[in-house]
Design an enzyme around this catalytic site. Structure first.
Site, PDB file in Angstrom:
ATOM      1  N   HIS A 109      -2.171 -15.932 -22.968  1.00  0.00           N
ATOM      2  CA  HIS A 109      -1.494 -14.630 -22.932  1.00  0.00           C
ATOM      3  C   HIS A 109      -2.210 -13.666 -21.978  1.00  0.00           C
ATOM      4  O   HIS A 109      -1.578 -12.935 -21.221  1.00  0.00           O
ATOM      5  CB  HIS A 109      -1.512 -13.969 -24.313  1.00  0.00           C
ATOM      6  CG  HIS A 109      -0.824 -14.722 -25.389  1.00  0.00           C
ATOM      7  ND1 HIS A 109      -1.501 -15.344 -26.409  1.00  0.00           N
ATOM      8  CD2 HIS A 109       0.494 -14.943 -25.636  1.00  0.00           C
ATOM      9  CE1 HIS A 109      -0.652 -15.920 -27.234  1.00  0.00           C
ATOM     10  NE2 HIS A 109       0.577 -15.706 -26.783  1.00  0.00           N
ATOM     11  N   GLN A 118       4.067 -21.384 -18.422  1.00  0.00           N
ATOM     12  CA  GLN A 118       4.675 -22.702 -18.176  1.00  0.00           C
ATOM     13  C   GLN A 118       4.501 -23.615 -19.391  1.00  0.00           C
ATOM     14  O   GLN A 118       5.237 -24.580 -19.561  1.00  0.00           O
ATOM     15  CB  GLN A 118       4.039 -23.313 -16.913  1.00  0.00           C
ATOM     16  CG  GLN A 118       4.467 -24.729 -16.570  1.00  0.00           C
ATOM     17  CD  GLN A 118       5.953 -24.864 -16.278  1.00  0.00           C
ATOM     18  OE1 GLN A 118       6.593 -23.914 -15.832  1.00  0.00           O
ATOM     19  NE2 GLN A 118       6.513 -26.039 -16.545  1.00  0.00           N
TER      20      GLN A 118
END
Ligand code: PAF
Length: 280
Positions: A34, A145
């Site tokens: 994150h 991703q």
């Protein structure tokens, strides 16, 4: 850093701080994955907003909504260090008030893989992400991703519903032994944690074969499955060698392939993927 709970406060701050906005949607319990999204957003935008919301509509009835890890205070101190401008951490009723009945369904690309294993999951994801886009009105939105199918679903929704923003996808962040970072890794016991890099090993084996000229999708799936089968603690849910845009399983993977998998290790359901594209 503004920390707010209501939609109207987000809208007010969004209006007051002129210039470009980057949004990083999260479910909290932040890890380095994150934080890499936040850092990229910080570089590319005048202002950065982060949402922290464990979105109930993307969890199935037998999934881990109630036990999903949460630590808001720790999340906020990490975000403060990265100079985030605005954090929205709403209660469930602010997002889904009584009478809520509108959902976003992205049809075909939501069906296979995670969509087949987790019915309704991508309807929940698309709905919350569409709401976040409407509330924050960002110029750019950042996703990892790691959740490859989520990226495909969101890109499709952005195209189909004409959201005026750029979807920015950042590489998967891994532990030194290859395990993809995930908030759900806390579910692993030490023994299970030691087995968990098997997903990355399976992906690397298929990648090496692909680079050496093995472009048969079925063979690539077989290679991944055989590496996973050798780990007694791993129960494979699926392995896939699919078209990166349509997510249809490939026979011929020579023009690029998304390798992905879901594997249960103990209580944790782990997913991982690798995108292979031919050199120009
Ligand atoms: O990737 C996630 O953490 C979630 O699916 C998202 C995009 C924040 C939506 O709840």
């Amino acid at each position: 850093m503004h920390v707010v709970q209501t939609v109207s406060e987000v809208r007010r701050i969004r209006r007051e701080l002129t210039g470009s906005w980057g949004l990083v949607p999260t479910m909290g319990y932040l890890h380095e994955g994150h934080l890499s999204l936040v850092r990229r957003a910080r570089v590319e935008n005048d202002h950065v907003g982060v949402s922290i919301f464990v979105n109930p509509t993307q969890f199935g009835p037998n999934e881990d909504l109630d036990t999903y890890p949460r630590d808001l205070e720790r999340d906020l101190s990490l975000l403060r260090e990265l100079n985030v401008d605005l954090v929205w951490a709403p209660p469930v009723e602010e997002v889904y008030p009584p009478g809520f009945q509108t959902y976003v369904t992205v049809e075909e690309v939501s069906k296979p893989l995670e969509g087949a294993a987790r019915p309704g999951h991508f309807r929940g994801v698309a709905t919350i992400v569409a709401k976040l886009f409407n509330i924050f009105q960002p110029d750019r939105a950042y996703f990892g991703q790691k959740d490859a199918q989520q990226v495909v679903v969101i890109r499709q929704m952005v195209r189909d519903l004409n959201f005026p923003l750029e979807v920015v996808v950042c590489p998967t962040v891994r532990e030194p032994d290859g395990l993809a970072m995930s908030s759900r890794n806390v579910y692993l016991t030490p023994e299970q944690r030691a087995a968990a890099p098997v997903l990355y090993k399976a992906l690397c084996a298929a990648r090496d074969a692909w680079k050496a000229g093995e472009h048969d999708g079925e063979q690539l799936r077989r290679i991944m499955r055989s590496v996973l089968d050798a780990e007694p603690l791993a129960q494979t849910e699926y392995v896939s060698a699919a078209d990166p845009t349509t997510l249809v399983e490939l026979g011929d993977a020579s023009r690029g392939v998304l390798l992905s998998m879901a594997v249960r290790i103990g209580k944790a359901r782990l997913i991982d993927n690798m995108l292979l594209l031919p050199k120009e």
